[in-house]
Design a protein around this motif. Structure first.
Motif, mmCIF file in Angstrom:
data_model
loop_
_atom_site.group_PDB
_atom_site.id
_atom_site.type_symbol
_atom_site.label_atom_id
_atom_site.label_comp_id
_atom_site.label_asym_id
_atom_site.label_seq_id
_atom_site.Cartn_x
_atom_site.Cartn_y
_atom_site.Cartn_z
ATOM 1 N N ILE A 92 49.841 78.064 146.767
ATOM 2 C CA ILE A 92 48.590 77.585 146.177
ATOM 3 C C ILE A 92 47.967 78.612 145.230
ATOM 4 O O ILE A 92 46.829 78.445 144.802
ATOM 5 C CB ILE A 92 47.572 77.193 147.265
ATOM 6 C CG1 ILE A 92 47.120 78.408 148.073
ATOM 7 C CG2 ILE A 92 48.105 76.115 148.149
ATOM 8 C CD1 ILE A 92 45.901 78.141 148.916
ATOM 9 N N ASP A 131 49.447 69.318 150.147
ATOM 10 C CA ASP A 131 49.713 68.575 151.376
ATOM 11 C C ASP A 131 48.999 67.228 151.302
ATOM 12 O O ASP A 131 47.774 67.157 151.346
ATOM 13 C CB ASP A 131 49.223 69.369 152.585
ATOM 14 C CG ASP A 131 49.603 68.726 153.903
ATOM 15 O OD1 ASP A 131 50.443 67.803 153.893
ATOM 16 O OD2 ASP A 131 49.058 69.145 154.932
ATOM 17 N N ARG A 183 47.339 70.973 156.708
ATOM 18 C CA ARG A 183 47.369 72.428 156.568
ATOM 19 C C ARG A 183 46.088 72.909 155.901
ATOM 20 O O ARG A 183 45.693 72.413 154.852
ATOM 21 C CB ARG A 183 48.567 72.795 155.717
ATOM 22 C CG ARG A 183 48.819 74.231 155.577
ATOM 23 C CD ARG A 183 50.166 74.389 154.940
ATOM 24 N NE ARG A 183 50.323 75.696 154.363
ATOM 25 C CZ ARG A 183 51.356 76.043 153.658
ATOM 26 N NH1 ARG A 183 52.312 75.187 153.434
ATOM 27 N NH2 ARG A 183 51.448 77.245 153.167
ATOM 28 N N GLY A 221 51.777 80.520 152.709
ATOM 29 C CA GLY A 221 51.146 79.440 151.968
ATOM 30 C C GLY A 221 50.374 79.871 150.741
ATOM 31 O O GLY A 221 50.163 79.077 149.836
ATOM 32 N N ASP A 255 45.138 72.350 151.945
ATOM 33 C CA ASP A 255 46.214 72.639 150.995
ATOM 34 C C ASP A 255 46.278 71.497 149.986
ATOM 35 O O ASP A 255 46.452 70.338 150.357
ATOM 36 C CB ASP A 255 47.533 72.760 151.753
ATOM 37 C CG ASP A 255 48.663 73.206 150.875
ATOM 38 O OD1 ASP A 255 48.459 73.378 149.656
ATOM 39 O OD2 ASP A 255 49.768 73.405 151.411
#
Length: 106
Positions: A85, A61, A66, A81, A58
């Motif tokens: 993104i 992050d 993640r 998620g 991610d």
């Protein structure tokens, strides 16, 4: 019947090449495919409508705890998620391409 000029012939040639490229881009299941021999690749397939990841961290992050794995439709509402993104996965030029492809089909 009037003969077409050189500019007209070039315009028709560019139109035909563009039409073929748009057709191939819209019908291709994946635009980018990673070589399966590469062990550290994070991307498996990248297409107009779906993404397949091996292990994409991610980008928001900082501690990289993640990861995204597997194939998903870009606008899947059930994958947690992806909405965070989506801007990273789909730059504005990809969204514009999708809109023009949908408008062309309908």
């Amino acid at each position: 019947m009037k003969r077409r000029s050189l500019a007209g012939n070039c315009a028709i040639g560019v139109f035909v090449i563009t039409l073929v490229c748009v057709f191939v881009a819209f019908c291709a299941p994946a635009w980018l495919v990673s070589d399966y021999h590469i062990t550290g690749a994070k991307l498996n397939k990248l297409g107009l409508w779906s993404h397949c990841f091996r292990s994409l961290a991610d980008p928001s992050d900082v501690y990289q705890r993640r990861f995204f794995v597997g194939c998903r439709w870009v606008y899947d509402p059930f994958t947690t998620g992806y909405d965070e993104i989506r801007g990273f996965l789909l730059p504005r030029k990809c969204v514009v391409t999708m809109i023009f492809n949908i408008a062309k089909v309908t």
